[in-house]
Design a protein around this motif. Structure first.
Motif, PDB file in Angstrom:
ATOM      1  N   GLU A 173      16.628  -4.173  11.703  1.00 63.75           N
ATOM      2  CA  GLU A 173      16.145  -3.248  10.700  1.00 63.75           C
ATOM      3  C   GLU A 173      14.919  -2.769  10.920  1.00 63.75           C
ATOM      4  OE1 GLU A 173      14.298  -4.230   6.087  1.00 63.75           O
ATOM      5  OE2 GLU A 173      13.916  -5.751   7.856  1.00 63.75           O
ATOM      6  N   GLU A 174      14.131  -3.301  11.861  1.00 63.32           N
ATOM      7  CA  GLU A 174      12.802  -2.633  12.272  1.00 63.32           C
ATOM      8  C   GLU A 174      12.836  -1.482  13.013  1.00 63.32           C
ATOM      9  OE1 GLU A 174       9.577  -4.184  15.172  1.00 63.32           O
ATOM     10  OE2 GLU A 174       9.183  -5.435  13.190  1.00 63.32           O
ATOM     11  N   GLN A 175      13.609  -1.687  13.883  1.00 61.62           N
ATOM     12  CA  GLN A 175      14.136  -0.405  14.850  1.00 61.62           C
ATOM     13  C   GLN A 175      14.360   0.977  14.081  1.00 61.62           C
ATOM     14  OE1 GLN A 175      17.021  -2.286  17.266  1.00 61.62           O
ATOM     15  NE2 GLN A 175      15.732  -3.137  18.736  1.00 61.62           N
ATOM     16  N   GLY A 176      14.865   0.624  12.854  1.00 62.61           N
ATOM     17  CA  GLY A 176      15.458   1.794  12.100  1.00 62.61           C
ATOM     18  C   GLY A 176      14.308   2.444  11.480  1.00 62.61           C
ATOM     19  N   GLY A 207       0.943  -1.231   0.010  1.00 62.47           N
ATOM     20  CA  GLY A 207       0.091   0.292   0.004  1.00 62.47           C
ATOM     21  C   GLY A 207       0.707   1.344  -0.005  1.00 62.47           C
ATOM     22  N   GLY A 208       2.245   1.294   0.286  1.00 62.32           N
ATOM     23  CA  GLY A 208       2.979   2.423  -0.078  1.00 62.32           C
ATOM     24  C   GLY A 208       3.905   2.140  -1.052  1.00 62.32           C
ATOM     25  N   LYS A 209       5.198   3.014  -1.104  1.00 60.67           N
ATOM     26  CA  LYS A 209       6.097   2.821  -1.934  1.00 60.67           C
ATOM     27  C   LYS A 209       6.752   1.434  -2.040  1.00 60.67           C
ATOM     28  CE  LYS A 209      10.270   5.467  -3.418  1.00 60.67           C
ATOM     29  NZ  LYS A 209      11.474   6.417  -2.906  1.00 60.67           N
ATOM     30  N   TRP A 210       7.172   1.149  -3.568  1.00 60.03           N
ATOM     31  CA  TRP A 210       7.823  -0.068  -3.556  1.00 60.03           C
ATOM     32  C   TRP A 210       8.910  -0.296  -2.784  1.00 60.03           C
ATOM     33  CZ3 TRP A 210       7.867  -5.129  -4.316  1.00 60.03           C
ATOM     34  CH2 TRP A 210       9.253  -5.806  -4.571  1.00 60.03           C
ATOM     35  N   HIS A 211       9.212  -1.438  -2.125  1.00 58.44           N
ATOM     36  CA  HIS A 211      10.238  -1.705  -1.295  1.00 58.44           C
ATOM     37  C   HIS A 211      10.820  -3.049  -1.359  1.00 58.44           C
ATOM     38  CE1 HIS A 211      13.445  -1.743   2.073  1.00 58.44           C
ATOM     39  NE2 HIS A 211      13.307  -0.399   2.095  1.00 58.44           N
ATOM     40  N   ALA A 212      12.037  -3.467  -1.903  1.00 65.33           N
ATOM     41  CA  ALA A 212      12.371  -4.855  -1.867  1.00 65.33           C
ATOM     42  C   ALA A 212      12.506  -5.529  -0.608  1.00 65.33           C
ATOM     43  CB  ALA A 212      13.320  -5.157  -3.004  1.00 65.33           C
ATOM     44  N   VAL A 213      12.568  -6.596  -0.300  1.00 59.20           N
ATOM     45  CA  VAL A 213      12.730  -7.175   0.942  1.00 59.20           C
ATOM     46  C   VAL A 213      14.419  -7.387   1.051  1.00 59.20           C
ATOM     47  CG1 VAL A 213      12.798  -9.554   2.471  1.00 59.20           C
ATOM     48  CG2 VAL A 213      10.795  -8.667   1.058  1.00 59.20           C
ATOM     49  N   VAL A 214      14.725  -6.738   2.265  1.00 62.39           N
ATOM     50  CA  VAL A 214      16.059  -6.939   2.566  1.00 62.39           C
ATOM     51  C   VAL A 214      16.615  -8.322   3.282  1.00 62.39           C
ATOM     52  CG1 VAL A 214      18.031  -5.649   4.077  1.00 62.39           C
ATOM     53  CG2 VAL A 214      16.203  -4.427   3.008  1.00 62.39           C
TER      54      VAL A 214
END
Length: 272
Positions: free
Chosen positions: A94-97, A76-83
């Protein structure tokens, strides 16, 4: 309460050839009261004025999404590839950031995900919502508001989920605070060994809080092998000691895929 006409129901099955089975259907009218089908009839009573036309669609039991995170995805937001990550602990870092930066767009993305899954038949959600030292209770407040706006099409329950660890989150009193909210019905947990580093302390905090605030429990257990099996057994022990049978769920439980034979049979009996 209302009548629904032109509803297609499956009424049986018919074998038309060897290994070829078709379902038999029939158009009926349903009388629904408080979400329960009270009557199946050939026709709607002539006195009824408010009637919904199902237009011949097939009626099926609705679907439950029993584990969904509405508060930290990219959909639902901007495309972001899985890290790529090698562990749950790395994913937490990663999530904390990004948690704080995500908050502004969370309503939009949560709505998009709700629209997707309800469009495919889900009408009940168990919503895992972060409570942690980074975001505090802010995600819970935002997700509650989004869910309230969608109560016309979904039922739901909210699980507060200490993604960064039960112990570090409750050290700040965040879980206790979240559980004071009547809208929250479930307390989550996460890998007592590898994330909290203390199986007994982590489980004691979880079960003590659940008993105190009269909540159910949903522990996300990714630990595999003998460690994961040991944790499952300890969760069962705590469940019995706290008299919370039927109110504790283990999500993922990946360790169950690492055992077989008598060991698997024994733990299945304990889980039952």
């Amino acid at each position: 309460m209302s009548w629904i006409k032109n509803v297609l129901l499956e009424i049986g099955r018919e074998e038309i050839a060897k290994n070829t089975i078709i379902t038999k259907t029939k158009k009926v009218c349903l009388f629904v009261q408080d979400g329960i089908i009270k009557e199946i009839a050939e026709d709607v009573p002539a006195s009824e004025e408010e009637v919904v036309d199902a237009k011949g669609y097939l009626a099926l039991p609705s679907l439950i999404d029993n584990h969904i995170h509405l508060d930290k995805g990219h959909y639902g937001g901007k495309w972001h590839a899985v890290v790529p990550m090698n562990s749950v602990a790395e994913r937490i870092v990663e999530e904390q950031g990004f948690l704080r930066d995500f908050l502004a767009d969370t309503p939009q993305k949560a709505q998009a995900l709700i629209d997707l899954i309800t469009g495919n038949g889900a009408t009940f959600l168990r919503v895992q919502t972060n409570v942690d030292p980074v975001i505090g209770l802010d995600n819970v407040a935002v997700i509650k508001e989004v869910l309230e706006k969608n109560k016309h099409k979904i039922d739901y329950e909210i699980a507060v989920f200490p993604q960064h660890g039960t112990m570090i989150t409750e050290e700040q009193g965040l879980l206790s605070k979240a559980l004071e909210d009547d809208a929250v019905t479930i307390l989550g947990g996460l890998d007592p060994a590898t994330i909290d580093g203390d199986i007994e302390k982590s489980l004691k905090i979880t079960f003590d809080l659940a008993v105190k605030y009269k909540k159910e429990i949903d522990i996300h257990l990714h630990d595999g092998g003998s460690l994961g099996i040991y944790e499952i057994n300890r969760i069962i022990d705590y469940t019995l000691a706290s008299r919370l049978q039927g109110k504790v769920q283990i999500s993922h439980a990946l360790a169950l895929g690492d055992i077989s034979g008598a060991e698997l049979e024994n733990i299945a009996k304990r889980l039952k």
